[in-house]
Design an enzyme around this catalytic site. Sequence first.
Site, short mmCIF file in Angstrom:
data_model
loop_
_atom_site.label_atom_id
_atom_site.label_comp_id
_atom_site.label_asym_id
_atom_site.label_seq_id
_atom_site.Cartn_x
_atom_site.Cartn_y
_atom_site.Cartn_z
N PHE A 89 0.86 -1.19 0.00
CA PHE A 89 0.00 0.00 0.00
C PHE A 89 0.90 1.24 0.00
O PHE A 89 0.76 2.14 0.82
CB PHE A 89 -0.94 0.01 1.20
CG PHE A 89 -1.80 -1.22 1.32
CD1 PHE A 89 -2.99 -1.32 0.62
CD2 PHE A 89 -1.42 -2.28 2.14
CE1 PHE A 89 -3.80 -2.46 0.74
CE2 PHE A 89 -2.20 -3.41 2.27
CZ PHE A 89 -3.39 -3.51 1.56
N CYS B 78 -4.31 4.15 10.27
CA CYS B 78 -5.15 5.29 10.63
C CYS B 78 -6.42 4.82 11.33
O CYS B 78 -7.36 5.60 11.49
CB CYS B 78 -5.50 6.11 9.39
SG CYS B 78 -6.35 5.18 8.09
#
Length: 409
Positions: A267, A361
């Site tokens: 990612f 996150c």
Amino acid sequence: MSHLIERLSLRGEGLTADGITVPLTLPGEEIEGAAADGRIPSPRIVTPVPERVRAPCPHYSGCGGCALQHASDAFVADWKMQVVRRALDGQGLEAPVRPIVTSPPETRRRAVLAGRRTKKGVLIGFHARASDVIVEVPDCRLLHPDLLAGLPACEDLTSLGASRKGALALTLTRSEDGLDIAVAEAKPLEGGLFAELAGVAERHDVARLTWNGELIAERRPPRQRMGRAFVAPPPGAFLQATEDGQAALTAAVVEAVGSAANIADLFAGCGTFALPLAERAQVHAVEGSRAMLAALDAGWRRATGLKRVTTETRDLFRRPLLPDELRKLDAVVLDPPRAGAEAQVEQIAASQVPVVAAVSCNPVTFARDARMLCAAGFRIDWVQVVDQFRWSGHVELAARFSRTGPVGR
């Protein structure tokens, strides 16, 4: 009717014992107000707690851009660290949690503003809480001054391209070369609108302007610094919210991988971690967006003194890297979206990878994925909490996992 605030939701709003949401409150406060649809939108604080402070921003009472300016910095820092600890505890995990790193006020380099035409002109700002009302924020304490300096350009763009019925979404990003503006939900490019928009970019010295995904003007590539490299991300691409936050997360990732010579960055985005890591290691960057990887590759090729960086466009949710593909790696960096990386983590757990540097996150999905790694013989060496979405409920973190048990499960 009187209510007691028991805790905060993950969005930073107060919750009563029976689940009523009460914004702008803190645990332990007694409040009064009428509830509608499970929410008390305008509470009266009967008994404030010592952690309550005067909000530094004049727009705070109406603006929905921040959720926790009424709380002291110490309270917010402790609460965000507790969010991480509770997420880990919910999965039966423990880990050393390092003190939080918080970005200063007026450092947000990327924000999405709303723009709407009115009878008297235009409105530019954030939406009010739980509303489509737009609140103007000329003295915002959250945004970098360079973003606020772009408000006149946003006004001109809204005047040209917004309808009276809907609002534009204006993504403003501060770059090394000026403001990067990506406009969405706007009128189609018909008639002379293209030329008028190009004129706005020229008049306000905008580095790049895109309109519903179409490039209007690129007067300068809007570059972002990533280690020794400079990258011009695609319009609207993911970028860490503040330079301070990016620096804190990068430092944690670099520390976590240590002397690893062969690393996969999964990612990878536009190279936030891959390019700084390439100063000391070979990196294979994997990302689902071809455009983001093209920006990463271009930045690497223009930089000097970096080791080899290879790229691979791949949907890691549907096609995670398998143990055989991970076999020769010394470390893996994992920075998934909020949904986490369950499919990829399952393959890492079954592989021989000795070290994982995880960035997240979302503490809840992080803890879920962490449990899978720990069940496969990893331990969590430390967790670094980072608050780059100041005065919001968002929590970010980086963590180091090292393998202590047998390979696989």
